[in-house]
Design a protein around this motif. Structure first.
Motif, mmCIF file in Angstrom:
data_model
loop_
_atom_site.group_PDB
_atom_site.id
_atom_site.type_symbol
_atom_site.label_atom_id
_atom_site.label_comp_id
_atom_site.label_asym_id
_atom_site.label_seq_id
_atom_site.Cartn_x
_atom_site.Cartn_y
_atom_site.Cartn_z
ATOM 1 N N SER A 333 -52.649 13.537 21.054
ATOM 2 C CA SER A 333 -52.108 14.702 20.355
ATOM 3 C C SER A 333 -50.632 14.485 19.997
ATOM 4 O O SER A 333 -50.186 14.842 18.895
ATOM 5 C CB SER A 333 -52.248 15.947 21.245
ATOM 6 O OG SER A 333 -51.666 17.077 20.626
ATOM 7 N N LYS A 337 -48.892 14.249 16.274
ATOM 8 C CA LYS A 337 -47.717 15.040 15.898
ATOM 9 C C LYS A 337 -46.627 14.154 15.289
ATOM 10 O O LYS A 337 -45.968 14.545 14.314
ATOM 11 C CB LYS A 337 -47.163 15.773 17.125
ATOM 12 C CG LYS A 337 -45.913 16.582 16.833
ATOM 13 C CD LYS A 337 -45.400 17.297 18.078
ATOM 14 C CE LYS A 337 -44.107 18.058 17.773
ATOM 15 N NZ LYS A 337 -43.598 18.776 18.980
ATOM 16 N N SER A 340 -46.943 13.624 11.605
ATOM 17 C CA SER A 340 -46.996 14.795 10.718
ATOM 18 C C SER A 340 -45.790 14.834 9.792
ATOM 19 O O SER A 340 -44.698 14.352 10.136
ATOM 20 C CB SER A 340 -47.033 16.074 11.557
ATOM 21 O OG SER A 340 -45.787 16.271 12.210
#
Length: 382
Positions: A333, A337, A340
């Protein structure tokens, strides 16, 4: 001024390098370089040879690393280092001893210097790494030291909070950034040639050390990390192997097995050398693990750092750092991120508050004007 400097690991030597060059070349100083710990170990690459290649004369090589990474083995190494350090100081008779950081080898030399009434200048005090046994070591070295060269105002306040007089505590910035500001980095072709690897469309450095204040956590936590990066088919992973800490060999064995399974998309190195390491950090897309370099050097390059677990808990973390749990899903995760658009925008705009490449200049200036002594007063906060 006879200035003794101790280095026990490749990472610490890399941080000290700009200061060592200045001490060597400034006629005001006589540099006494003491090399110990992993530098003298076959298992960790005999990195004292790199120090000699850099043009330094090593005054003393002090063997202390036993063939064990157990708590008992490390405690015995500390005892051996303290005995040898006392003999070294008796021979060299330095005017001041410069120590960097928080490792157990450094604590041994600090202890011997206090008994020998040699004033100590400590670099990188006041920081926190609450997941490590190094944390109390660092604070103990701070209390043994007369001069303090810290990276940030926050760290200065902590050192003063421990009773050190404010006029002996100096904010100089992160010493390791001095080298980065002046380095000519290798390009991709040069890196591939020197390291014997071939990069992919995405590339990452992984550096993971045992969390020494947790029981038997090394294998479990690193297994979760390996499980996560095994899914990154488009990413070439460069592992830098851990130091001679408790359970470090567990991680080294796991790296070797992973690279054996995935030789086309991973490689492991005991010691890359500073220029190779920093050039690699300049080139890769991601820094993963729990090393302080992800918090100190990686932000200079505006590279996202996936900081796993609580090894660096308490240390200042720039905006380029993403914390996660030592669990596969949490790591994945965090990696998602980092890719992004929102996080990439943060990386482009943030400024690194840890230094401007002039820490060495400030340290040298303070050394030249400081009246060296070992007696000091306890500074009470009002």
């Amino acid at each position: 001024m006879k200035v003794a400097v101790v280095t026990a690991s490749r990472a610490e030597y890399g941080l000290l390098l700009p200061l060592l060059h200045r001490l060597k070349n400034d006629p005001f100083f006589t540099l006494q370089l003491i090399v110990t710990g992993m530098h003298l170990s076959h298992e960790f690459g005999l990195t004292y040879k790199e120090i000699e290649k850099d043009g330094f004369t090593i005054q003393k090589k002090i063997e202390m690393v036993l063939s064990s990474d157990t708590p008992t083995g490390i405690a015995k190494s500390m005892g051996l280092a303290t005995i040898s350090a006392s003999e070294c100081f008796e021979e060299l008779k330095p005017d001041i001893l410069i120590l960097l950081g928080d490792r157990y080898e450094i604590l041994s030399f600090a202890s011997a210097a206090v008994v020998a009434r040699i004033p100590i200048a400590h670099i990188h005090g006041g920081e926190l790494t609450e997941g490590l046994i190094d944390d109390p070591f660092r604070h103990a070295i701070t209390k043994m030291s007369y001069l303090h060269f810290c990276a940030m105002e926050t760290y200065k306040k902590r050192i003063i909070q421990m009773g050190e007089e404010p006029n002996r505590v100096h904010v100089v910035g992160a010493l390791g950034l001095d080298t980065i500001y002046s380095m000519d980095f290798l390009n991709q072709n040069e890196l591939e040639e020197k390291l014997g690897i071939r990069f992919k469309s995405q590339n990452a450095i992984v550096t993971f050390h045992p969390v020494t204040l947790e029981d038997q956590s090394a294998e479990k936590q690193f297994s979760e990390l390996l499980k996560a990066i095994e899914t990154l088919d488009d990413t070439f992973i460069v592992f830098t192997k851990p130091n001679s800490d408790t359970d470090g060999r567990i991680i080294i064995d796991m790296i070797d097995r992973f690279v054996g399974r995935f030789p086309e998309r991973s490689a492991g190195f005991t010691s890359l050398g500073q220029k190779n390491y920093l050039s690699l950090m300049n080139f890769v897309d991601l820094v993963i693990g729990n090393s302080s370099s992800g918090l100190l050097e990686a932000p200079y390059f505006r590279k996202p750092t996936i900081n796993i677990g609580d090894r660096q808990t308490g240390r200042f973390k720039p905006e380029s750092v993403i914390d996660c749990l030592p669990e596969c899903e949490s790591i994945l995760s965090a990696i998602k991120k980092s890719k992004s658009p929102e996080f990439k925008a943060v990386l482009k705009s943030f400024k690194n508050p840890l230094g401007d490449g002039k820490a060495t200049d400030r340290i040298i200036s303070h050394l030249k004007v400081t009246s060296l002594q070992t007696k000091k007063k306890f500074f009470d906060l009002t």
